[in-house]
Design a protein around this motif. Structure first.
Motif, PDB file in Angstrom:
ATOM      1  N   GLU A  78     -13.267 -32.401   4.638  1.00  0.00           N
ATOM      2  CA  GLU A  78     -13.857 -31.165   3.599  1.00  0.00           C
ATOM      3  C   GLU A  78     -13.035 -31.153   2.414  1.00  0.00           C
ATOM      4  O   GLU A  78     -13.656 -31.061   1.443  1.00  0.00           O
ATOM      5  CB  GLU A  78     -14.201 -29.934   4.252  1.00  0.00           C
ATOM      6  N   ASP A  79     -11.730 -31.238   2.683  1.00  0.00           N
ATOM      7  CA  ASP A  79     -10.962 -31.149   1.410  1.00  0.00           C
ATOM      8  C   ASP A  79     -10.916 -32.512   0.529  1.00  0.00           C
ATOM      9  O   ASP A  79     -11.105 -32.518  -0.627  1.00  0.00           O
ATOM     10  CB  ASP A  79      -9.373 -30.853   1.923  1.00  0.00           C
ATOM     11  N   ALA A  80     -10.905 -33.612   1.325  1.00  0.00           N
ATOM     12  CA  ALA A  80     -10.798 -34.836   0.775  1.00  0.00           C
ATOM     13  C   ALA A  80     -12.277 -35.104  -0.324  1.00  0.00           C
ATOM     14  O   ALA A  80     -12.220 -35.722  -1.091  1.00  0.00           O
ATOM     15  CB  ALA A  80     -10.767 -36.023   1.833  1.00  0.00           C
ATOM     16  N   LEU A  81     -13.333 -34.665   0.345  1.00  0.00           N
ATOM     17  CA  LEU A  81     -14.763 -34.985   0.156  1.00  0.00           C
ATOM     18  C   LEU A  81     -15.273 -33.591  -0.773  1.00  0.00           C
ATOM     19  O   LEU A  81     -16.545 -33.772  -1.272  1.00  0.00           O
ATOM     20  CB  LEU A  81     -15.588 -35.443   0.852  1.00  0.00           C
ATOM     21  N   ASN A  82     -14.594 -32.539  -0.917  1.00  0.00           N
ATOM     22  CA  ASN A  82     -14.832 -31.348  -1.398  1.00  0.00           C
ATOM     23  C   ASN A  82     -16.203 -30.759  -1.057  1.00  0.00           C
ATOM     24  O   ASN A  82     -17.207 -30.568  -1.813  1.00  0.00           O
ATOM     25  CB  ASN A  82     -14.970 -31.688  -3.110  1.00  0.00           C
ATOM     26  N   VAL A  83     -16.242 -30.784   0.138  1.00  0.00           N
ATOM     27  CA  VAL A  83     -17.593 -30.228   0.829  1.00  0.00           C
ATOM     28  C   VAL A  83     -17.459 -28.794   1.095  1.00  0.00           C
ATOM     29  O   VAL A  83     -16.791 -28.224   1.819  1.00  0.00           O
ATOM     30  CB  VAL A  83     -17.788 -30.911   2.292  1.00  0.00           C
ATOM     31  N   PRO A  84     -18.402 -27.832   0.612  1.00  0.00           N
ATOM     32  CA  PRO A  84     -18.208 -26.536   0.855  1.00  0.00           C
ATOM     33  C   PRO A  84     -18.951 -26.069   2.174  1.00  0.00           C
ATOM     34  O   PRO A  84     -19.565 -26.640   2.732  1.00  0.00           O
ATOM     35  CB  PRO A  84     -19.140 -25.897  -0.103  1.00  0.00           C
ATOM     36  N   VAL A  85     -18.296 -24.848   2.834  1.00  0.00           N
ATOM     37  CA  VAL A  85     -18.661 -24.475   4.050  1.00  0.00           C
ATOM     38  C   VAL A  85     -19.382 -23.092   3.783  1.00  0.00           C
ATOM     39  O   VAL A  85     -18.381 -22.204   3.266  1.00  0.00           O
ATOM     40  CB  VAL A  85     -17.471 -24.591   4.918  1.00  0.00           C
ATOM     41  N   PRO A  86     -20.349 -22.713   4.464  1.00  0.00           N
ATOM     42  CA  PRO A  86     -20.872 -21.509   4.402  1.00  0.00           C
ATOM     43  C   PRO A  86     -20.113 -20.382   5.140  1.00  0.00           C
ATOM     44  O   PRO A  86     -19.102 -20.643   6.147  1.00  0.00           O
ATOM     45  CB  PRO A  86     -22.370 -21.462   5.415  1.00  0.00           C
ATOM     46  N   VAL A  87     -20.126 -19.110   4.704  1.00  0.00           N
ATOM     47  CA  VAL A  87     -19.592 -18.051   5.153  1.00  0.00           C
ATOM     48  C   VAL A  87     -19.363 -17.885   6.715  1.00  0.00           C
ATOM     49  O   VAL A  87     -18.519 -17.938   7.525  1.00  0.00           O
ATOM     50  CB  VAL A  87     -19.552 -16.898   4.421  1.00  0.00           C
ATOM     51  N   ASN A  88     -20.665 -18.104   6.972  1.00  0.00           N
ATOM     52  CA  ASN A  88     -21.160 -17.985   8.491  1.00  0.00           C
ATOM     53  C   ASN A  88     -20.183 -18.911   9.410  1.00  0.00           C
ATOM     54  O   ASN A  88     -19.721 -18.743  10.612  1.00  0.00           O
ATOM     55  CB  ASN A  88     -22.494 -17.969   8.826  1.00  0.00           C
ATOM     56  N   ALA A  89     -20.317 -20.032   8.940  1.00  0.00           N
ATOM     57  CA  ALA A  89     -19.338 -20.986   9.772  1.00  0.00           C
ATOM     58  C   ALA A  89     -17.821 -20.924   9.633  1.00  0.00           C
ATOM     59  O   ALA A  89     -17.359 -21.058  10.692  1.00  0.00           O
ATOM     60  CB  ALA A  89     -19.617 -22.455   8.922  1.00  0.00           C
ATOM     61  N   HIS A  90     -17.420 -20.465   8.638  1.00  0.00           N
ATOM     62  CA  HIS A  90     -15.953 -19.877   8.619  1.00  0.00           C
ATOM     63  C   HIS A  90     -15.735 -19.003   9.701  1.00  0.00           C
ATOM     64  O   HIS A  90     -14.917 -19.073  10.316  1.00  0.00           O
ATOM     65  CB  HIS A  90     -15.559 -19.365   7.022  1.00  0.00           C
ATOM     66  N   MET A  91     -16.593 -17.877   9.732  1.00  0.00           N
ATOM     67  CA  MET A  91     -16.368 -16.879  10.755  1.00  0.00           C
ATOM     68  C   MET A  91     -16.389 -17.242  12.081  1.00  0.00           C
ATOM     69  O   MET A  91     -15.593 -16.694  13.003  1.00  0.00           O
ATOM     70  CB  MET A  91     -17.587 -15.692  10.436  1.00  0.00           C
ATOM     71  N   LEU A  92     -17.432 -18.144  12.451  1.00  0.00           N
ATOM     72  CA  LEU A  92     -17.635 -18.731  13.578  1.00  0.00           C
ATOM     73  C   LEU A  92     -16.249 -19.584  14.008  1.00  0.00           C
ATOM     74  O   LEU A  92     -15.716 -19.703  15.090  1.00  0.00           O
ATOM     75  CB  LEU A  92     -18.836 -19.560  13.826  1.00  0.00           C
ATOM     76  N   ARG A  93     -15.862 -20.438  13.132  1.00  0.00           N
ATOM     77  CA  ARG A  93     -14.699 -21.317  13.218  1.00  0.00           C
ATOM     78  C   ARG A  93     -13.394 -20.176  13.369  1.00  0.00           C
ATOM     79  O   ARG A  93     -12.580 -20.422  14.429  1.00  0.00           O
ATOM     80  CB  ARG A  93     -14.246 -22.154  12.046  1.00  0.00           C
ATOM     81  N   ASN A  94     -13.332 -19.280  12.625  1.00  0.00           N
ATOM     82  CA  ASN A  94     -12.337 -18.369  12.880  1.00  0.00           C
ATOM     83  C   ASN A  94     -12.233 -17.594  14.132  1.00  0.00           C
ATOM     84  O   ASN A  94     -11.341 -17.379  14.715  1.00  0.00           O
ATOM     85  CB  ASN A  94     -12.455 -17.181  11.809  1.00  0.00           C
ATOM     86  N   LEU A  95     -13.548 -17.313  14.698  1.00  0.00           N
ATOM     87  CA  LEU A  95     -13.454 -16.460  16.086  1.00  0.00           C
ATOM     88  C   LEU A  95     -12.833 -17.738  17.007  1.00  0.00           C
ATOM     89  O   LEU A  95     -12.108 -17.170  17.778  1.00  0.00           O
ATOM     90  CB  LEU A  95     -15.114 -16.218  16.434  1.00  0.00           C
ATOM     91  N   VAL A  96     -13.369 -18.967  16.880  1.00  0.00           N
ATOM     92  CA  VAL A  96     -12.823 -19.747  17.964  1.00  0.00           C
ATOM     93  C   VAL A  96     -11.434 -20.064  17.709  1.00  0.00           C
ATOM     94  O   VAL A  96     -10.570 -19.853  18.791  1.00  0.00           O
ATOM     95  CB  VAL A  96     -13.325 -21.057  17.660  1.00  0.00           C
TER      96      VAL A  96
END
Length: 569
Positions: free
Chosen positions: A80-98
């Motif tokens: 995502e950093d290399a290709l500059n792909v944005p991530v929705p907030v909900n996805a960040h929260m689920l990833r953070n929970l994991v």
């Protein structure tokens, strides 16, 4: 465990992930020289070349059987950093929970099942009085940050644990307990405290399972989660659908988190403080490099400008905060040296973007190559990472949550902040990090629920990898053992090069081109050794880092076979 004159070789170090050999020389009852040798060859980075970057996360989480989710998450962030792909907030929260919940499982397992037996004499517990043990256990509520008594800290629970232990010993088949250093001169706990620790050892098995179950609900599987994709997660969110992450599943996750949070606050923290009280001098043993590195983590918005955990770099007395993964000093300052590692690279020191894993095995050479782990450096400094680095970085940056828990544990244990750079300090820092993971898991769950009231998006799919030019990227993650980074080069839409610089490489690495020891090796210097044929002190120091040698080395499938194929819809 061979002893040859003043030389001790412990091979393998057990109760860790992977294969690690430690050699020390002892003079005057103290370690005078040391070597840390990773004894396995891996090579997944080489397999990655020529693969679709979108499938990298599925392969790289096979680096390890413990930190699978951290590698998957770090790999996704890299692409995502290399290709500059944005991530929705909900996805960040689920990833953070994991991420936070996997850390909780990891820390519980490390303390109770991997390192506690370095301090707890199981055999001694057989002579404990359950009534006395129950009273002592009840008093441990004073060491809980919420002041809450644990319901099973009672006479009945202690008697049951003693009966189970006696029945087990009676079989004369001690299994994993058979080769413990029972009766060692430096085993100091009373039989009653040993019994309490054994009872909690058994309970910890259940609570690490609970939080692992919560990870599986979100990730579809644990270990090796299946719900990641570049641009977010594949976990559909619909609180009214039985086929998605709905309120029933969210409440299930919260119940499992509640149970585990109580165990951490009411059992894990008090046990660490109680055991530390009997081994207070171990806050002055096992010191290593006073340089630390941690990155910000637990992203709280799509712009990646807000993080739950603060990052920072401490070089000697100099602290500078890292506020973003885009920090150029962070990205440019990391190198790996292979002077004493079993690789033949174009140069001994390379930046991870140019990392190579060309094997050059020579057998173990005291003054030559002796490890499959490389020697990472930050701006040419021997630097340690891990919970100690994360809590110190947060403390120096003024994070109120970190300060609250560091001050609580330090005051109850009767130690100063600098003393955390020690064997017992590393165990205490990991317990502090567990408290942080509990709080941040709750915060992310709350933010997920609030955000989903108006927005249930969870992914920005990357349908095609661009082929117009070359791309480079790096992903960071504060894994249970410290700063993890994955580095990628993409050319013609495929992976041209891939490198992982993992926490245990930072700490387990061998000497570098200047002859400077890695943190494991440094921590062993001047360590007392009471019994040459029972080097318990060496085990204690190494276990305090929570070694993960499977992550720390580099391998290759000799046939170059594809391990997994990820389809992007």
């Amino acid at each position: 465990m061979p002893v040859n004159g003043n030389r001790i070789t412990v091979d393998p170090i057990t109760r860790i992930e992977g294969h690690l050999r430690i050699d020390v020389e002892v003079e005057g009852g103290k370690v005078s020289n040391s070597w840390s040798s990773a004894q396995a060859f891996r090579g997944i980075e080489t397999i990655m070349r020529g693969k679709d970057p979108r499938s990298a996360w599925a392969m790289t989480q096979r680096f390890c059987g413990v930190c699978t989710t951290t590698h998957a998450l770090c790999s996704i962030r890299t692409v995502e950093d290399a290709l500059n792909v944005p991530v929705p907030v909900n996805a960040h929260m689920l990833r953070n929970l994991v991420s936070t919940m996997q850390s909780l499982q990891d820390h519980i397992v490390h303390f109770y099942h991997l390192t506690a037996l370095d301090w707890v004499d199981i055999v001694s517990a057989l002579s404990a009085d359950p009534a006395t043990a129950g009273k002592i256990a009840e008093s441990l509520a004073a060491y809980s940050p919420i002041g809450k008594a644990w319901p099973t800290n009672s006479f009945n629970a202690m008697k049951n644990a003693k009966d189970r232990l006696a029945a087990f010993v009676g079989t004369k088949n001690l299994g994993i307990y058979g080769s413990g250093y029972w009766g060692h001169k430096d085993m100091r706990l009373t039989p009653e405290i040993n019994l309490i620790a054994f009872a909690h050892y058994l309970e910890a098995l259940e609570y690490q399972r609970k939080i692992a179950e919560a990870v599986a609900i979100i990730g579809s599987k644990n270990p090796h989660i299946q719900n990641l994709t570049v641009g977010g997660v594949s976990t559909a969110i619909n609180f009214d659908s039985m086929a998605a992450l709905n309120m029933e599943r969210v409440q299930w996750i919260k119940k499992l988190l509640d149970d585990t949070a109580d165990f951490v606050r009411c059992v894990y923290i008090p046990d660490v403080i109680a055991i530390a009280g009997a081994y207070k001098d171990w806050f002055n043993l096992g010191k290593c490099s006073p340089n630390y590195i941690a990155v910000p983590d637990i992203p709280m918005n799509s712009e990646l400008t807000e993080f739950g955990l603060k990052g920072g770099i401490i070089i000697g007395d100099n602290f500078r905060e890292i506020k973003t993964w885009k920090d150029e000093a962070l990205r440019k300052g990391i190198t790996e040296n292979t002077t004493h590692a079993w690789y033949k690279n174009p140069q001994d020191t390379l930046h991870p973007y140019d990392g190579e894993q060309i094997p050059s095995y020579t057998d173990w050479q005291e003054n030559g190559k002796y490890s499959w782990a490389k020697a990472p450096r930050f701006e040419d400094n021997v630097t340690q990472t891990g919970p100690i680095s994360q809590v110190l970085a947060g403390y120096m940056a003024g994070d109120p949550l970190v300060k609250k828990y560091v001050d609580f544990v330090a005051s109850k244990a009767g130690v100063t902040i600098p003393q955390l750079n020690s064997v017992m300090g590393r165990n205490a820092a990991r317990a502090i990090r567990s408290l942080l993971m509990v709080d941040h898991a709750y915060l992310c769950l709350e933010k997920l629920l609030d955000n989903c009231k108006t927005d249930q998006s969870y992914v920005n799919y990357l349908k095609e990898v661009p082929t117009d030019k070359e791309y480079i990227g790096v992903g960071f993650n504060e894994a249970p053992r410290g700063m993890l980074s994955h580095w990628i080069k993409i050319k013609n839409g495929l992976i041209e090069n891939y490198s992982a610089v993992v926490p245990s490489t930072w700490t387990a690495g061998p000497r570098d081109d200047k002859g400077r020891k890695g943190p494991y090796e440094e921590s062993l210097m001047n360590l007392p050794v009471a019994e040459m044929d029972k080097p318990l002190e060496i085990i204690r120091s190494i276990h305090s880092f929570d070694p993960c040698i499977a992550c720390a080395v580099h391998t290759i499938d000799p046939e170059g076979k594809e391990i997994v194929n990820v389809k992007i819809r």
